[in-house]
Enzyme design. Structure first.
Site, short mmCIF file in Angstrom:
data_model
loop_
_atom_site.label_atom_id
_atom_site.label_comp_id
_atom_site.label_asym_id
_atom_site.label_seq_id
_atom_site.Cartn_x
_atom_site.Cartn_y
_atom_site.Cartn_z
N PRO A 2 25.65 -20.32 77.14
CA PRO A 2 26.72 -20.29 78.11
C PRO A 2 28.06 -19.78 77.60
CG PRO A 2 26.32 -22.53 77.29
CD PRO A 2 25.73 -21.56 76.36
N GLU A 3 28.51 -18.72 78.18
CA GLU A 3 29.90 -18.31 78.03
C GLU A 3 30.50 -18.53 79.42
OE1 GLU A 3 30.51 -14.59 75.85
OE2 GLU A 3 28.48 -14.74 75.07
#
Length: 269
Positions: A2-3
């Site tokens: 996750p960014e």
DNA sequence: ACTGGATCCTGATCGC
DNA sequence: TGCGATCAGGATCCAG
């Protein structure tokens, strides 16, 4: 996984999916995460209404009347959503679940245990939040803000834009992509970046993140599934994990701050 | 104050 | 096929 775009997508999907706004209970399955899960979380959240669910940097925030739940997905955190009646089996790396009044469940799974969940009475003072930098999609990320910071820094520009105390949400993939599109080598010292380059870099960070959110929104629909190994933005990547650049040159991969950093010697100066 | 490197953890993949 | 080495979208901690 996750960014910023992935976390944003997850938040939107949770908001879309949950019907009930009341937590009936939060159950800790395996408290071993980046920080051990505080058992009080179950107490503070029991029978509480959710006022809002939003994203701050890479954190997912549940705002309740009496405080906040802060969730970070680390590298491999996944939130599954399902009806209690349809699923019961606890999977190997499940760590906690939030059950809503209508019996739907959000269950957190994290293979590498780099994620976290915290309770915060006051979010602004929380140690994971208080030092966070500006949101990249807001007007706070602009040339004058970032120039003040880069002009005295010798750290590589890639590590600088990944520093969550400066800009939130940019991780390894989008840092590589933004720098590539901007024609800047990731290992350049921050202080060597001209204002012209900085201007380009900032607008490309925003562009890359926006595009990824757009494509995440359409392709991450299956985030409920545990095996939802995301391939969403992948087809749009230009440099990350690539062997060859669009120009035909072979892509270089160096380590910066221990992270793989892909760039093209020909397209990036 | 800033910087690079080690570190947490598990699983997939690579090279021999 | 087996086995060790390496790598993974994060971020903190620590010594220099």
């Amino acid at each position: 996984m996750p960014e910023l775009p992935e976390v944003e997508t997850v938040v939107r999907l949770i908001n879309k999916s949950i019907k009930s706004k009341t937590i009936s209970k939060l159950t800790i399955i395996n408290k071993k995460l980046r920080w051990p899960i505080d058992p009080s979380l179950s107490v503070y959240t029991k029978n509480k209404n959710i006022l809002e669910i939003y994203r701050r940097g890479k954190h997912i925030v549940f705002k309740l009347k009496n405080g906040y739940i802060l969730i970070h997905l680390g590298m491999t955190g996944i939130i599954r959503f399902f009806k209690k009646t349809s699923v019961k089996k606890i999977h190997k790396h499940d760590h906690y679940e939030i059950e809503l009044k209508n019996k739907s469940i959000l269950r957190y799974n994290d293979v590498r245990k780099f994620g976290s969940i915290h309770w915060a009475e006051n979010i602004d003072g929380h140690f994971l939040i208080k030092n966070l930098g500006v949101e990249p999609l807001s007007k706070k990320l602009n040339v004058s803000y970032l120039y003040k910071i880069i002009k005295n820094r010798s750290v590589s520009i890639k590590n600088l834009i990944m520093n969550q105390n400066i800009i939130v949400g940019v991780g390894n993939i989008y840092a590589c992509e933004s720098l590539h599109i901007s024609g800047i080598k990731p290992q350049r010292k921050s202080s060597s970046i001209s204002t012209e380059e900085l201007k380009k870099l900032i607008s490309n960070i925003k562009l890359v993140l926006r595009k990824a959110i757009d494509s995440g929104g359409t392709t991450l629909k299956d985030f409920k599934k545990l095996d939802g190994t995301p391939g969403y933005f992948e087809q749009e990547l230009l440099i990350y994990s690539k062997k060859y650049c669009r120009c035909g040159e072979s892509v270089k991969n160096i380590k910066l701050g221990g992270r793989s950093s892909f760039y093209c010697d020909h397209c990036q100066k």
